[in-house]
Structures are given as structure tokens and as C-alpha cells.
Design an enzyme around this catalytic site. Sequence first.
Site, short mmCIF file in Angstrom:
data_model
loop_
_atom_site.label_atom_id
_atom_site.label_comp_id
_atom_site.label_asym_id
_atom_site.label_seq_id
_atom_site.Cartn_x
_atom_site.Cartn_y
_atom_site.Cartn_z
N GLY A 1 0.84 -1.20 0.00
CA GLY A 1 0.00 0.00 0.00
C GLY A 1 0.87 1.25 0.00
N ARG B 1 0.85 -5.09 -5.08
CA ARG B 1 0.90 -6.23 -4.15
C ARG B 1 1.06 -7.44 -5.05
NH1 ARG B 1 -0.59 -4.08 0.81
NH2 ARG B 1 -2.31 -2.59 0.84
N ASP C 1 4.62 -4.40 6.23
CA ASP C 1 4.93 -5.76 6.69
C ASP C 1 5.05 -6.79 5.56
OD1 ASP C 1 2.22 -5.61 6.23
OD2 ASP C 1 1.65 -6.83 7.95
N THR D 1 4.19 2.85 5.91
CA THR D 1 2.80 2.38 5.91
C THR D 1 1.98 3.31 6.78
OG1 THR D 1 1.26 0.69 6.75
CG2 THR D 1 3.49 0.64 7.66
N ASP E 1 -0.38 2.46 8.50
CA ASP E 1 -0.88 1.71 9.66
C ASP E 1 0.00 1.85 10.90
OD1 ASP E 1 -2.78 0.81 7.87
OD2 ASP E 1 -1.71 -1.06 7.44
N ASP F 1 2.29 -0.04 11.99
CA ASP F 1 2.28 -1.30 12.74
C ASP F 1 3.60 -2.07 12.70
OD1 ASP F 1 2.10 -1.87 10.04
OD2 ASP F 1 0.44 -3.28 10.22
N ARG G 1 -5.56 -1.55 9.11
CA ARG G 1 -5.50 -3.02 9.02
C ARG G 1 -5.78 -3.64 10.39
NH1 ARG G 1 -3.60 -6.05 4.72
NH2 ARG G 1 -2.48 -4.32 3.85
O1 F6P Z 1 -1.70 -1.08 4.80
C1 F6P Z 1 -2.32 0.09 4.36
C2 F6P Z 1 -3.77 -0.15 4.12
O2 F6P Z 1 -4.36 1.04 3.62
C3 F6P Z 1 -4.56 -0.65 5.32
O3 F6P Z 1 -4.88 0.35 6.23
C4 F6P Z 1 -5.76 -1.27 4.63
O4 F6P Z 1 -6.34 -2.26 5.43
C5 F6P Z 1 -5.15 -1.88 3.40
O5 F6P Z 1 -3.95 -1.16 3.14
C6 F6P Z 1 -5.98 -1.84 2.16
O6 F6P Z 1 -5.31 -2.55 1.18
P1 F6P Z 1 -5.59 -2.49 -0.39
O7 F6P Z 1 -4.86 -1.32 -0.93
O8 F6P Z 1 -5.01 -3.77 -0.91
O9 F6P Z 1 -7.05 -2.38 -0.56
#
Ligand code: F6P
Length: 322
Positions: free
Chosen positions: A11, A72, A103, A126, A128, A130, A172
Site C-alpha cells: 500500500g 501487491r 509488513d 505504511t 498503519d 504497525d 488493518r
Molecule cells: O496497509 C495500508 C492499508 O491502507 C490498510 O490500512 C488497509 O487495510 C489496506 O492497506 C488496504 O489494502 P488495499 O490497498 O489492498 O485495498
Amino acid sequence: MKKIATLTSGGDSPGMNAAVRAIIRGGAHYGFEVIAVRHGYKGLINGDFTDVEHTDVSGIIQRGGTVLKSARSEEFRTKEGREKAAAQLKDRGVDALIVIGGDGTFRGATLLSQEHNIATIGVPATIDNDLIGSDETIGYDTALNTAMEAIDKIRDTADAHERLFFVEVMGRDAGFIALETGIASGAEIIVLPEYLTSTDDIRESLNRILKVHKRSTLVVIAEGDQTGGAINISQALQSDFEDYEMRVAILGYIQRGGNPTARDRVLATRLGFEAVKAFHDGHSQVMVGIINNEVKLTPLKDTFGKIKEINHDLVALAKILR
Ligand code: F6P
């Protein structure tokens, strides 16, 4: 001349560009050749390399997203995918890979290092927040401010109509964004994944708060909370609070975008440069972080997969002041 490759993965988070800029220019400072990989690990597998010069990273420090693009990659989760990626790096004569991400990015880099003996350095980015090994990750501060501003606007409507709002924020599995935006926006209730909260608990708290006086009420909920998010919670409580107009707002991807705050730009600049320095000083398989304003290196494999402790004093404070 030693060669470094860098990429952004997972992300996106505001400040990634500032980190890229610091790596390119920091690399030149140490006399390294730096090349960039576009589209994260997906691009690495496909050999999507590009040369970058000092001036190529001009004017990007203030931009959100990532000029290198991100992805991803499912293929990189497989041994075969990582084999292809390692072959690309070896073909190009790359000595170290600096990965900017969260992560999933670090899990992948750890495996790549272990399986193919490739030097990797992680830069934590990130929203998050985390990752273990840095007080804050790149993008977190911007996301906090974006979410807070959005919640302030929701408060105006909540106030005008004396409504009960359930606002869901990202993060997340972690509650960092919820906790700090909840405090900053004066939320009456904050629901975090780090604490087991049932709908009964929320009902009880709301009853107590609403008994004092009818007013706008905000419940900020972390998306990773076990009760299932803002929609589920509001539905479960609908019949108990029929006197109140209930509304749900899911803030979503606005939290990932936008120009990075000054704090994120400075953090990203420091960490990008420190990543190059770490390689220069002979380190590998580490993440660069900042703890109590000092640069710290943490083994990459220890930065993810564990729970980063939330500030419990802040949780207690939010309850006292609501
Ligand atoms: O890790 C960053 C984040 O925005 C999280 O807060 C969220 O749960 C996730 O990515 C969403 O992922 P994607 O971009 O794959 O929808």
C-alpha cells in the site's frame, strides 16, 4: 562501483517519494550507483528497472503516492517468483536492495535475502504504523491528519443534527490511526482491535454518554476491530438508540493519499538516507527506524508479524476526557 536497487511496494503511503529522493541522492553521496524498480516486486520479477539521476527526483518530496508505482505481488509470495526476482538482481549486478513498504514488503525481502543471499534494507512506510523498530512509519502522520480533518467535518454535521456517527478508519489489524485521530477529534468512544470490545460495551458507554446530555456523538472505529467495523456495530445498536439519528462514514482511501506532512517528509528523508548509510556501513537484512529521535537498526525479520504495542496511557486518557 557498488550498485543499489530501490523499490516501493504494498500500500502506498505519503512520504514514499521523499524516501526515494533521499535514497537516490544519498546513494550518490556515498558513491553508489542507484537504480529504481518500478511497480514493486511485480516489476522486480519482470525486470522493470529504470535509471534515476539526481534531477529525476526533483520536485517529488511534496507529492503523495509513489513515482515508482507500487503493487501487491502474488507471484513474489512464491519461491519461484522470488527466484525470478533474485535472477533479475544478479543479472543487473545489484549489490543491495532497499525496499520501502510495510509488513508484506519486509516479509518478502526477508525471504529473498534468506533464500538468495541478497543484501536487503527496509525503510518503514505504511499508514498503519504497525511495524516494530520505529516509533512512527512514513505516511502515518499524514494519514492521521487527513483522517482528523475529515472527522472534524463530520463533527459539524453531527453537531448540527445532533446525530450519532460511527466513523471507520484504516489501520488493518492495528488501532494507531483510530486511537490518535479519536483523541485529536474528541471522539466520545474509540474502538480498537487491541482491546476486546463487544457491542454490549459500546451500548453501555453510549447510554452513559447520552444520559448526560443529547449532543453530537462520534464513535471512531478501527477497521480491524473484532466487532466487524462501523456498519456492523451501527446495525447491532440501531434498535437501542431509536431516538437518535445514526449515520456511518467509512473514510477509506482518502487516508492513503495527499501531500505528506512536514513530519513525514523529514522522517522519510532521514530514513531513506539512513538506509543507504546502513548498507555503506556493512549492514544487511535490517530495517532503519527512529526511536526516541535516534536512528535504530532492527533485524528485518523482527519488524513484522508481532503486535506493536499501542500507547495504553493514551487509551486511558481518552476515556477520562470524553
Ligand atoms: O496497509 C495500508 C492499508 O491502507 C490498510 O490500512 C488497509 O487495510 C489496506 O492497506 C488496504 O489494502 P488495499 O490497498 O489492498 O485495498
